[in-house]
Structure formats: structure tokens, C-alpha cells
Design a protein around this motif. Structure first.
Motif, PDB file in Angstrom:
ATOM      1  N   LYS A   1       0.816  -1.221   0.000  1.00  0.00           N
ATOM      2  CA  LYS A   1       0.000   0.000   0.000  1.00  0.00           C
ATOM      3  C   LYS A   1       0.848   1.269   0.000  1.00  0.00           C
ATOM      4  N   GLU A   2       1.827   1.336   0.858  1.00  0.00           N
ATOM      5  CA  GLU A   2       2.668   2.538   0.958  1.00  0.00           C
ATOM      6  C   GLU A   2       3.400   2.811  -0.356  1.00  0.00           C
ATOM      7  N   MET A   3       3.880   1.766  -0.996  1.00  0.00           N
ATOM      8  CA  MET A   3       4.576   1.910  -2.264  1.00  0.00           C
ATOM      9  C   MET A   3       3.635   2.463  -3.349  1.00  0.00           C
ATOM     10  N   LEU A   4       2.402   1.964  -3.384  1.00  0.00           N
ATOM     11  CA  LEU A   4       1.425   2.452  -4.356  1.00  0.00           C
ATOM     12  C   LEU A   4       1.086   3.921  -4.096  1.00  0.00           C
ATOM     13  N   GLU A   5       0.898   4.273  -2.830  1.00  0.00           N
ATOM     14  CA  GLU A   5       0.578   5.662  -2.478  1.00  0.00           C
ATOM     15  C   GLU A   5       1.699   6.610  -2.892  1.00  0.00           C
ATOM     16  N   LYS A   6       2.924   6.223  -2.605  1.00  0.00           N
ATOM     17  CA  LYS A   6       4.074   7.060  -2.963  1.00  0.00           C
ATOM     18  C   LYS A   6       4.160   7.219  -4.486  1.00  0.00           C
ATOM     19  N   PHE A   7       4.003   6.136  -5.195  1.00  0.00           N
ATOM     20  CA  PHE A   7       4.050   6.140  -6.654  1.00  0.00           C
ATOM     21  C   PHE A   7       3.020   7.120  -7.237  1.00  0.00           C
ATOM     22  N   VAL A   8       1.806   7.047  -6.745  1.00  0.00           N
ATOM     23  CA  VAL A   8       0.721   7.900  -7.246  1.00  0.00           C
ATOM     24  C   VAL A   8       0.939   9.353  -6.845  1.00  0.00           C
ATOM     25  N   GLN A   9       1.361   9.594  -5.617  1.00  0.00           N
ATOM     26  CA  GLN A   9       1.612  10.969  -5.145  1.00  0.00           C
ATOM     27  C   GLN A   9       2.714  11.644  -5.951  1.00  0.00           C
ATOM     28  N   GLU A  10       3.739  10.900  -6.310  1.00  0.00           N
ATOM     29  CA  GLU A  10       4.829  11.458  -7.121  1.00  0.00           C
ATOM     30  C   GLU A  10       4.335  11.939  -8.479  1.00  0.00           C
ATOM     31  N   ARG A  11       3.204  11.421  -8.914  1.00  0.00           N
ATOM     32  CA  ARG A  11       2.631  11.797 -10.205  1.00  0.00           C
ATOM     33  C   ARG A  11       1.455  12.761 -10.056  1.00  0.00           C
ATOM     34  N   GLY A  12       1.275  13.277  -8.830  1.00  0.00           N
ATOM     35  CA  GLY A  12       0.257  14.293  -8.581  1.00  0.00           C
ATOM     36  C   GLY A  12      -1.169  13.790  -8.477  1.00  0.00           C
ATOM     37  N   HIS A  13      -1.348  12.540  -8.094  1.00  0.00           N
ATOM     38  CA  HIS A  13      -2.688  11.962  -7.988  1.00  0.00           C
ATOM     39  C   HIS A  13      -2.912  11.391  -6.598  1.00  0.00           C
ATOM     40  N   LYS A  14      -4.137  10.949  -6.353  1.00  0.00           N
ATOM     41  CA  LYS A  14      -4.504  10.256  -5.121  1.00  0.00           C
ATOM     42  C   LYS A  14      -5.261   8.994  -5.492  1.00  0.00           C
ATOM     43  N   ILE A  15      -5.154   8.020  -4.640  1.00  0.00           N
ATOM     44  CA  ILE A  15      -5.895   6.779  -4.833  1.00  0.00           C
ATOM     45  C   ILE A  15      -7.312   6.997  -4.303  1.00  0.00           C
ATOM     46  N   ALA A  16      -8.301   6.745  -5.134  1.00  0.00           N
ATOM     47  CA  ALA A  16      -9.702   6.967  -4.761  1.00  0.00           C
ATOM     48  C   ALA A  16     -10.227   5.869  -3.840  1.00  0.00           C
TER      49      ALA A  16
ATOM     50  N   ILE B   1     -12.072  -6.556 -17.751  1.00  0.00           N
ATOM     51  CA  ILE B   1     -11.377  -5.282 -17.545  1.00  0.00           C
ATOM     52  C   ILE B   1     -11.590  -4.369 -18.742  1.00  0.00           C
ATOM     53  N   GLN B   2     -11.496  -4.936 -19.940  1.00  0.00           N
ATOM     54  CA  GLN B   2     -11.708  -4.154 -21.163  1.00  0.00           C
ATOM     55  C   GLN B   2     -13.155  -3.687 -21.288  1.00  0.00           C
ATOM     56  N   GLN B   3     -14.108  -4.524 -20.910  1.00  0.00           N
ATOM     57  CA  GLN B   3     -15.517  -4.131 -20.959  1.00  0.00           C
ATOM     58  C   GLN B   3     -15.801  -2.938 -20.054  1.00  0.00           C
ATOM     59  N   HIS B   4     -15.098  -2.881 -18.932  1.00  0.00           N
ATOM     60  CA  HIS B   4     -15.266  -1.759 -18.005  1.00  0.00           C
ATOM     61  C   HIS B   4     -14.376  -0.573 -18.386  1.00  0.00           C
ATOM     62  N   GLN B   5     -13.623  -0.730 -19.472  1.00  0.00           N
ATOM     63  CA  GLN B   5     -12.750   0.309 -20.023  1.00  0.00           C
ATOM     64  C   GLN B   5     -11.757   0.845 -18.981  1.00  0.00           C
ATOM     65  N   LEU B   6     -11.206  -0.082 -18.210  1.00  0.00           N
ATOM     66  CA  LEU B   6     -10.176   0.253 -17.234  1.00  0.00           C
ATOM     67  C   LEU B   6      -8.811   0.229 -17.886  1.00  0.00           C
ATOM     68  N   ARG B   7      -7.918   1.026 -17.364  1.00  0.00           N
ATOM     69  CA  ARG B   7      -6.520   0.996 -17.794  1.00  0.00           C
ATOM     70  C   ARG B   7      -5.703   0.433 -16.642  1.00  0.00           C
ATOM     71  N   ILE B   8      -4.912  -0.586 -16.922  1.00  0.00           N
ATOM     72  CA  ILE B   8      -4.074  -1.211 -15.900  1.00  0.00           C
ATOM     73  C   ILE B   8      -2.772  -0.433 -15.800  1.00  0.00           C
ATOM     74  N   VAL B   9      -2.430  -0.052 -14.571  1.00  0.00           N
ATOM     75  CA  VAL B   9      -1.127   0.537 -14.284  1.00  0.00           C
ATOM     76  C   VAL B   9      -0.465  -0.359 -13.258  1.00  0.00           C
ATOM     77  N   SER B  10       0.715  -0.845 -13.605  1.00  0.00           N
ATOM     78  CA  SER B  10       1.464  -1.728 -12.729  1.00  0.00           C
ATOM     79  C   SER B  10       2.858  -1.151 -12.520  1.00  0.00           C
ATOM     80  N   LEU B  11       3.297  -1.128 -11.287  1.00  0.00           N
ATOM     81  CA  LEU B  11       4.609  -0.561 -10.985  1.00  0.00           C
ATOM     82  C   LEU B  11       5.734  -1.296 -11.698  1.00  0.00           C
ATOM     83  N   ASP B  12       5.522  -2.560 -12.062  1.00  0.00           N
ATOM     84  CA  ASP B  12       6.571  -3.312 -12.748  1.00  0.00           C
ATOM     85  C   ASP B  12       6.506  -3.194 -14.276  1.00  0.00           C
ATOM     86  N   ILE B  13       5.620  -2.333 -14.792  1.00  0.00           N
ATOM     87  CA  ILE B  13       5.540  -2.092 -16.236  1.00  0.00           C
ATOM     88  C   ILE B  13       5.583  -0.584 -16.478  1.00  0.00           C
ATOM     89  N   PRO B  14       6.782  -0.026 -16.615  1.00  0.00           N
ATOM     90  CA  PRO B  14       6.923   1.438 -16.748  1.00  0.00           C
ATOM     91  C   PRO B  14       6.120   2.062 -17.889  1.00  0.00           C
TER      92      PRO B  14
END
Length: 187
Positions: free
Chosen positions: A20-35, A88-101
């Protein structure tokens, strides 16, 4: 765009919020928040995961499905991965994974439709290919670990060292006590 973080651990004994902390830091560095966070302790080899299903239902077009690594999302067989991927595609989500830059770009763009359509298509194709590759490798890793575990257990059996899961005698006594109590009172 909402960022929906999916946190998964394989068993109840494992700490689901480890990343969780790693995801939060990653998102904050990009100017976003986890909803919202979707947490579950269930094997990635199972297609039916209630919290992942809830994430899909809660999502809107162009929301982000954020995971620490692709193996947190899937260790599914190829056919089950195809099923999940279609959802996932039907819901038109975009996957973001820390291991796929290359997937990180989804967090840097304001509106996907504002970008050059060719660039969007190329990046989407690359991301899909990498995610599919990582999904396949995650399943392969799961299979390899199962095989090594089986070999280790067989060797321990041969050496007389493996005793398997030990019986919980205290729990057994409680079950017998309550079973006898319900019989005694007529249930």
C-alpha cells in the motif's frame, strides 16, 4: 479518472497491505490520489475474487486499476486470464502496474482522447503485450513453485521427515463437545 488500487495476498496469514505505501508514494509522485482500495486475501490463481469483482463494478470508463505487480492481479491460466482481461476491457479500465513502466503514462495524461490516436494505439499495444507476458510469467512462476513444493514434500516423505499438517486436538475436542451438547438438547 479514479485510481482504484487492488491489493492481494495469497493467504489469510499474509499481510495484504504490504504494498500500500509503495502504491501511495508512486501515485503521489505523479500528482494523484488513490480513490479507493480493494483488498483481499485469496489466491491469484482463482478467477472468482469478490473484491476484484467489486472494483470492476465500481469502475468507470478510463479509471485506473493500479497494482504493485501484475502477479498481484493474476496468476491465472491463459484462458482464465483472457476472461478477466475481457472484463477489464468491458469496463474500459486501464491497468497501471509498478513493474511495467510503459503503463505509467496513463497517470501522466490528462485525457486519453487528447493524445495522438496513433501514439495511443502503439502504447496500448505495447502495454497489452507486456501485461499479457507478465500474466503468463506469473502463472508459470506459480506452477514452478507448486512443482518444487511437491518435489520437496516427496523427498521429505522418502526421508521420513514429512508429517503433513498436524491435527488440532483442542479444536477437535471443542467440536465433539458442542456436537454432543446439541444432541443432548435435541437439535
Amino acid at each position: 479518472m479514479f485510481i482504484r488500487a487492488y491489493l492481494r495476498a495469497s493467504t489469510e496469514d499474509q499481510f495484504v497491505d504490504r504494498g500500500k505505501e509503495m502504491l501511495e508514494k508512486f501515485v503521489q509522485e505523479r500528482g494523484h490520489k488513490i480513490a479507493s482500495y480493494y483488498r483481499e486475501n485469496i489466491s491469484g490463481i482463482k478467477l472468482d475474487r469478490p473484491e476484484l469483482g467489486r472494483l470492476l463494478i465500481d469502475s468507470h470508463k478510463n479509471d485506473i486499476l493500479l497494482v504493485e505487480q501484475v502477479d498481484r492481479l493474476t496468476r491465472l491460466t491463459n484462458s482464465d486470464w483472457e476472461t478477466l482481461k475481457k472484463k477489464i476491457q468491458q469496463h474500459q479500465l486501464r491497468i497501471v502496474s509498478l513493474d511495467i513502466p510503459t503503463s505509467w503514462q496513463a497517470l501522466s495524461e490528462k485525457e486519453p482522447s487528447q493524445n495522438d490516436p496513433v501514439t495511443c494505439a502503439v502504447i496500448a499495444a505495447i502495454n497489452n503485450m507486456l501485461i499479457d507476458l507478465m500474466a503468463t510469467m506469473s502463472h508459470k512462476d506459480w506452477l514452478s513453485r507448486r512443482q518444487r513444493q511437491k518435489q520437496g514434500i516427496e523427498r521429505a516423505h522418502e526421508q521420513g521427515k514429512y508429517r503433513g499438517k498436524q491435527a488440532d486436538h483442542e479444536r477437535h475436542q471443542k467440536v465433539m463437545y458442542y456436537r454432543n451438547e446439541t444432541v443432548a438438547i435435541g437439535f
